[in-house]
Design a protein around this motif. Structure first.
Motif, PDB file in Angstrom:
ATOM      1  N   GLY A 172       0.611  17.356   3.941  1.00  0.00           N
ATOM      2  CA  GLY A 172       1.865  17.608   4.630  1.00  0.00           C
ATOM      3  C   GLY A 172       2.950  18.205   3.767  1.00  0.00           C
ATOM      4  N   ASP A 173       2.603  18.731   2.589  1.00  0.00           N
ATOM      5  CA  ASP A 173       3.615  19.206   1.645  1.00  0.00           C
ATOM      6  C   ASP A 173       3.437  20.670   1.243  1.00  0.00           C
ATOM      7  N   VAL A 174       2.767  21.453   2.073  1.00  0.00           N
ATOM      8  CA  VAL A 174       2.518  22.860   1.743  1.00  0.00           C
ATOM      9  C   VAL A 174       3.794  23.668   1.977  1.00  0.00           C
ATOM     10  N   GLN A 175       4.195  24.442   0.971  1.00  0.00           N
ATOM     11  CA  GLN A 175       5.370  25.294   1.076  1.00  0.00           C
ATOM     12  C   GLN A 175       5.010  26.572   1.832  1.00  0.00           C
ATOM     13  N   LEU A 176       5.849  26.940   2.800  1.00  0.00           N
ATOM     14  CA  LEU A 176       5.586  28.079   3.665  1.00  0.00           C
ATOM     15  C   LEU A 176       6.608  29.186   3.427  1.00  0.00           C
ATOM     16  N   ASN A 177       6.250  30.387   3.842  1.00  0.00           N
ATOM     17  CA  ASN A 177       7.191  31.510   3.834  1.00  0.00           C
ATOM     18  C   ASN A 177       7.693  31.677   5.269  1.00  0.00           C
ATOM     19  N   ARG A 178       8.683  30.883   5.638  1.00  0.00           N
ATOM     20  CA  ARG A 178       9.123  30.839   7.031  1.00  0.00           C
ATOM     21  C   ARG A 178       9.707  32.175   7.481  1.00  0.00           C
ATOM     22  N   LEU A 179      10.369  32.897   6.576  1.00  0.00           N
ATOM     23  CA  LEU A 179      11.001  34.148   6.975  1.00  0.00           C
ATOM     24  C   LEU A 179       9.982  35.267   7.169  1.00  0.00           C
ATOM     25  N   ALA A 180       8.819  35.159   6.523  1.00  0.00           N
ATOM     26  CA  ALA A 180       7.788  36.189   6.702  1.00  0.00           C
ATOM     27  C   ALA A 180       7.270  36.208   8.129  1.00  0.00           C
ATOM     28  N   ALA A 181       7.387  35.074   8.809  1.00  0.00           N
ATOM     29  CA  ALA A 181       7.007  34.994  10.222  1.00  0.00           C
ATOM     30  C   ALA A 181       8.243  34.839  11.095  1.00  0.00           C
ATOM     31  N   GLY A 182       9.406  35.211  10.563  1.00  0.00           N
ATOM     32  CA  GLY A 182      10.664  34.964  11.250  1.00  0.00           C
ATOM     33  C   GLY A 182      11.051  36.045  12.241  1.00  0.00           C
ATOM     34  N   VAL A 183      12.275  35.927  12.740  1.00  0.00           N
ATOM     35  CA  VAL A 183      12.836  36.857  13.725  1.00  0.00           C
ATOM     36  C   VAL A 183      14.253  37.220  13.293  1.00  0.00           C
ATOM     37  N   PRO A 184      14.769  38.382  13.717  1.00  0.00           N
ATOM     38  CA  PRO A 184      16.146  38.756  13.368  1.00  0.00           C
ATOM     39  C   PRO A 184      17.161  37.828  14.033  1.00  0.00           C
ATOM     40  N   PHE A 185      18.329  37.709  13.416  1.00  0.00           N
ATOM     41  CA  PHE A 185      19.412  36.946  14.014  1.00  0.00           C
ATOM     42  C   PHE A 185      19.906  37.639  15.281  1.00  0.00           C
ATOM     43  N   LYS A 186      20.182  36.865  16.297  1.00  0.00           N
ATOM     44  CA  LYS A 186      20.785  37.415  17.505  1.00  0.00           C
ATOM     45  C   LYS A 186      22.257  37.732  17.258  1.00  0.00           C
ATOM     46  N   ASP A 187      22.934  36.805  16.599  1.00  0.00           N
ATOM     47  CA  ASP A 187      24.340  36.997  16.223  1.00  0.00           C
ATOM     48  C   ASP A 187      24.374  37.458  14.774  1.00  0.00           C
ATOM     49  N   LYS A 188      24.611  38.744  14.548  1.00  0.00           N
ATOM     50  CA  LYS A 188      24.539  39.307  13.211  1.00  0.00           C
ATOM     51  C   LYS A 188      25.624  38.764  12.281  1.00  0.00           C
ATOM     52  N   SER A 189      26.680  38.196  12.841  1.00  0.00           N
ATOM     53  CA  SER A 189      27.721  37.629  11.984  1.00  0.00           C
ATOM     54  C   SER A 189      27.208  36.431  11.190  1.00  0.00           C
ATOM     55  N   ASN A 190      26.103  35.835  11.666  1.00  0.00           N
ATOM     56  CA  ASN A 190      25.547  34.690  10.937  1.00  0.00           C
ATOM     57  C   ASN A 190      25.001  35.080   9.569  1.00  0.00           C
ATOM     58  N   ILE A 191      24.646  36.361   9.378  1.00  0.00           N
ATOM     59  CA  ILE A 191      24.023  36.777   8.125  1.00  0.00           C
ATOM     60  C   ILE A 191      24.986  36.564   6.968  1.00  0.00           C
ATOM     61  N   ALA A 192      26.165  37.191   7.031  1.00  0.00           N
ATOM     62  CA  ALA A 192      27.141  37.052   5.951  1.00  0.00           C
ATOM     63  C   ALA A 192      27.850  35.700   6.006  1.00  0.00           C
ATOM     64  N   ARG A 193      28.175  35.231   7.206  1.00  0.00           N
ATOM     65  CA  ARG A 193      28.968  33.999   7.345  1.00  0.00           C
ATOM     66  C   ARG A 193      28.237  32.789   6.776  1.00  0.00           C
ATOM     67  N   ARG A 194      26.909  32.785   6.907  1.00  0.00           N
ATOM     68  CA  ARG A 194      26.129  31.648   6.401  1.00  0.00           C
ATOM     69  C   ARG A 194      25.363  31.978   5.125  1.00  0.00           C
ATOM     70  N   GLY A 195      25.655  33.141   4.542  1.00  0.00           N
ATOM     71  CA  GLY A 195      25.100  33.474   3.236  1.00  0.00           C
ATOM     72  C   GLY A 195      23.622  33.777   3.214  1.00  0.00           C
ATOM     73  N   HIS A 196      23.083  34.338   4.300  1.00  0.00           N
ATOM     74  CA  HIS A 196      21.660  34.689   4.313  1.00  0.00           C
ATOM     75  C   HIS A 196      21.433  35.998   3.573  1.00  0.00           C
ATOM     76  N   ALA A 197      20.300  36.082   2.898  1.00  0.00           N
ATOM     77  CA  ALA A 197      19.996  37.273   2.099  1.00  0.00           C
ATOM     78  C   ALA A 197      19.472  38.414   2.951  1.00  0.00           C
ATOM     79  N   GLN A 198      19.035  38.129   4.166  1.00  0.00           N
ATOM     80  CA  GLN A 198      18.471  39.175   5.015  1.00  0.00           C
ATOM     81  C   GLN A 198      18.654  38.805   6.482  1.00  0.00           C
ATOM     82  N   ASP A 199      18.447  39.788   7.334  1.00  0.00           N
ATOM     83  CA  ASP A 199      18.575  39.587   8.773  1.00  0.00           C
ATOM     84  C   ASP A 199      17.265  39.009   9.302  1.00  0.00           C
ATOM     85  N   GLN A 200      17.031  37.744   8.955  1.00  0.00           N
ATOM     86  CA  GLN A 200      15.793  37.087   9.351  1.00  0.00           C
ATOM     87  C   GLN A 200      16.019  35.580   9.336  1.00  0.00           C
TER      88      GLN A 200
END
Length: 290
Positions: A172-200
């Motif tokens: 139960g402790d396997v590290q995953l690449n969640r963003l590699a299977a992720g989706v773009p943000f619907k609200d693009k303001s979340n990218i900068a406002r929450r300090g995300h490195a990419q739109d995912q």
């Protein structure tokens, strides 16, 4: 009290399906690029594979609901089926690396909804259930719907629009690449406002992966239980290892190997039916030249 459980011995689990072993064809191996297809019974073949040699397993076994496979009777006593599947899972555990992932796609029916849960509870002796993903095949939203709705002629049951995708790991402790299977943000303001490195962002544990529309079994390669290529592709990306070895012990017509081809992974597919093996080889050859 701490729950303890014994991991089944592979020699025990091989006894679970003698009627399948008795008619198992001679093992044949085929290679198409990086993809390897092994024709034969999965329990026998898994026993011969090197331990801890596989990064992840993505598979959809027979559901025991009476589907029309060519070389397998998809209707046996429930305990017999569950014992057989625990045997397969024990064999998978042996070949899985310590940081590996086992993605198990399975579903019940409206009249027999408990089987997937019965199975995953039995698998607690072998694996931790790290994630439970709902594969949503069709969904209704206000005034519209998306995906393929399979009609259910019943006054008691609703249409079944999802299946289970159990993500099993050793601890139960396997590290995953969640963003590699992720989706773009619907609200693009979340990218900068929450300090995300990419739109995912993380896709979460509900995956809307619809089938392509088909009108007859021939378009599904005359296989009763196919899944979309995107489903195993998302599993491979989520596991997130470079150049992984991907195993599907119930390969069918080769969908997991197609996903491995698309993602640059090395795939190993095991399939007992020679006709499905032929289809899988053709699909992979077509993909290699497209």
């Amino acid at each position: 009290m701490k729950r303890t459980s014994r991991v089944p011995d592979l020699a025990e689990t091989e006894k679970a399906a003698p009627e399948v072993q008795a008619r198992a064809p001679r093992t044949r191996r085929y290679h198409v690029g990086q993809q390897e297809i092994i024709q034969g019974d999965c329990l026998r073949i898994l026993k011969r594979m090197k331990p801890e040699s596989v990064d992840l397993v993505v598979t959809s076994p027979p559901y025991n609901i009476g589907l029309g496979y060519r070389s397998y009777q998809d209707r046996r006593a429930e305990d017999d089926y569950l014992d057989w599947m625990v045997g397969v899972a024990a064999a998978v555990r042996r070949v899985l690396r310590p940081d590996g992932s086992f993605f198990l796609n399975i579903a019940g029916t409206s009249a027999e909804p408990w089987l997937p849960f019965e199975l995953v509870v039995r698998l607690r002796a072998l694996f931790a259930l790290q994630n439970h993903i709902s594969w949503v095949k069709s969904i209704a939203v206000p005034g519209d719907s998306f995906g393929h709705f399979k009609p259910v002629n019943s006054g008691r049951y609703l249409n079944r629009n999802h299946e289970h995708l159990f993500h099993l790991t050793l601890h139960g402790d396997v590290q995953l690449n969640r963003l590699a299977a992720g989706v773009p943000f619907k609200d693009k303001s979340n990218i900068a406002r929450r300090g995300h490195a990419q739109d995912q962002r993380c896709r979460g544990d509900t995956w809307f992966v619809p089938y392509e529309t088909v009108r007859d079994r021939e378009q599904k390669f005359n296989h009763p239980g196919t899944f979309p290529v995107q489903l195993p592709e998302l599993c491979i990306r989520l596991h997130g290892r470079p150049d992984p070895v991907v195993l599907d012990p119930f390969m069918g017509t080769g969908t997991t190997l197609l996903a491995a081809h698309r993602t640059g992974a090395r795939g190993i597919g095991i399939e007992i039916d020679p006709d499905y093996v032929t289809i899988a080889r053709r699909r992979l050859k077509d993909a290699a030249v497209s």
